[in-house]
Design a protein around this motif. Structure first.
Motif: not given
Length: 535
Positions: A164-190
């Motif tokens: 979850e983003l806070t006031a200091g974050g942005d969508m680019a951060l969400l995208d970058a974190v998602e890339e790292r999580l998917l690379g670790a074997g996670l997937r978007p929630a069903s």
């Protein structure tokens, strides 16, 4: 008292039951993240409420009563966009707080809200920090257990991660974190939410079979027949969009969100206009009473909107006056006048939305869609029916324009131009409704009607502004104040209206060119676009 928090988050799950064996991947170096801080763990216990037929879940809404953590209380989550929801919070109580019940009324109506699923979550929280210590996002690692508090069902367990983003974050951060999580074997929630997954995974076998059949039907739809769409099919789709808009905008109006009242009012006008324009499709003996109720609702919604537009126009004109042309306490007088005109209107509008008359209207609109009162042309091909309806509205508009252009300047012309404005709206909405079948010609006609509507709307706003300025001048004079500024503003509004009247003949000549009307009546040029806009 309810508080609102904008929630921008994404959810992930593992391919199996648990999370990766090493837990979260290292997120330092992702975007602006330089460190990850452990913020401890908490146990959350939430009961989710809905109607028996899942009206909230159907619209992506969740309502829960939660204990544990630092935000215990009632939480209502309303969708805003993909991965974005507004979470409206109220203090803990035994029953659903009144403020939240009001926000749900357009969906729930008279149905009861009951606990459907209970979710217990063991949560570990980490914060992603920038170099200066700014919190960019929070990551929650959740071990979840769900069961149904009553009735048949089963228990479900799973693990998921929320970012979850806070006031200091942005969508680019969400995208970058998602890339790292998917690379670790996670997937978007069903599932979009814990509640949606819990209801799905704890459902008894009979409910799961019914849901599967419903999904299959939704995906497959009606088998293609090769037949052109009927007039009823096209018009009901348009009406359905407007009914849905009213239902979805209701909570926004109650929350006083920007432009929400205006958009809801436009939806009511579109509905009423379409019912009148397409009387050969839907029987007016049945729809006229509904149209009267829609007119009532539009008028109630207009109390605040009209005052807002008028006040903004006068303020803007006043700001453009040199100081030497506005002697006396003009701004103070205008502020007092504005408050007097708006006093109590907001409270009145909420009372309207809480009233039985509005609830009856919503139910009647649903009945219109599910069991339409068919008229003689309902089952005829749309390309034979819709162009005739649009043409009728256009001819009606042409008559009003001719009357206005022939009238002498003054009160009679003002009234005629106001009637022409309403006819332009009706023609525009008729073209919008027909656009899925008639395509580009309908789109172009709606655009031309919008241009005409804006000119006539500016003229009518000037008529109303002049009446208000006379009222202000009389009040100022009675109070012994200098009324000169109101006279100057009145004269400027009069000049602006004259300019619009002089612009009308040339604009109308362009709009009434025969080429577009010929294309409409030929029924060609369909495309798959949808119309929008809103005044």
């Amino acid at each position: 008292m309810a508080d609102t928090v904008r929630e921008i988050e994404r959810k992930y799950e593992a391919n199996g039951a648990g999370l990766p064996p090493d837990g979260l991947p290292d997120l330092t170096g992702v975007d602006r993240v330089v460190s990850v801080a452990d913020r401890g763990a908490a146990t959350l216990d939430a009961t989710y409420y809905d109607t028996a037929d899942r009206r909230l879940a159907r619209d992506g809404i969740t309502l829960r009563r939660r204990t544990g953590g630092d935000d215990a209380g009632w939480h209502l989550k309303l969708p805003v966009a993909a991965h974005v929801r507004d979470e409206i919070r109220a203090p803990l109580s035994d029953t659903v707080p009144r403020a939240l019940r009001g926000l749900l009324r357009s969906r729930v109506r008279d149905a009861a809200l009951a606990p459907l699923v209970r979710i217990e979550t063991h949560r570990e929280v980490r914060q992603l920090l920038a170099a200066d210590g700014t919190v960019l996002a929070e990551i929650a690692t959740d071990q979840v257990r769900a069961d149904r508090p009553a009735g048949p069902g089963r228990t479900a367990e799973w693990a998921e991660i929320e970012v979850e983003l806070t006031a200091g974050g942005d969508m680019a951060l969400l995208d970058a974190v998602e890339e790292r999580l998917l690379g670790a074997g996670l997937r978007p929630a069903s599932a979009a939410s814990k509640a949606a997954r819990a209801l799905r995974d704890t459902a008894p076998k009979s409910e799961r079979k019914a849901a599967a059949k419903a999904t299959e039907a939704d995906q497959g739809g009606e088998p293609p027949t090769g037949e052109p769409p009927t007039a009823e099919e096209i018009i009901l789709r348009y009406l359905t969009r407007q009914v849905r808009a009213i239902t979805e905008l209701d909570p926004a109006v109650r929350r006083d969100l920007p432009d929400s009242v205006h958009q809801m009012r436009v939806a009511t006008r579109r509905l009423r206009s379409a019912l009148r324009s397409y009387a050969t499709v839907l029987d007016r003996a049945a729809t006229d009473p509904l149209g009267a109720e829609l007119k009532w609702l539009a008028a109630e919604l207009g109390i605040d909107r009209d005052a807002e537009v008028l006040t903004a126009r006068i303020h803007e004109a006043l700001a453009a006056l040199p100081k030497e042309l506005r002697p006396g306490p003009v701004r103070t007088r205008l502020r007092t006048w504005t408050q007097a005109h708006r006093k109590g209107s907001r409270k009145h509008l909420i009372a309207v939305l809480d009233g039985e008359r509005y609830l009856t209207l919503l139910n009647s609109l649903d009945a219109l869609i599910t069991d339409p009162p068919r008229a003689r042309a309902a089952t005829r091909p749309a390309d034979r029916v819709l162009p005739k309806a649009v043409e009728r509205d256009f001819r009606r508009l042409a008559g009003h324009i001719a009357t206005a252009l022939a009238a002498p300047p003054g009160h009679d012309r003002d009234l005629a131009l106001h009637e022409a404005r309403k006819a332009a709206k009706r023609t525009r909405y008729a073209a919008e409704a027909a656009r899925p079948e008639l395509g580009r010609p309908a789109k172009e006609l709606a655009a031309r009607m919008t241009e005409l509507q804006e000119l006539l709307g500016d003229h009518q706003d000037g008529v109303v502004a002049r009446e208000a300025l006379r009222d202000l001048a009389a009040q100022a004079h009675a109070a012994g104040e200098n009324a000169f500024a109101y006279g100057v503003l009145y004269a400027r509004e009069e000049s602006r209206a004259t300019t619009r009247e002089h612009e009308l003949p040339a604009l109308w000549a362009t709009i009434s060119a025969p080429d577009l009307r010929a294309a409409l009546t030929s029924g060609v040029g369909a495309d798959s676009g949808t119309a929008g806009g809103a005044r």
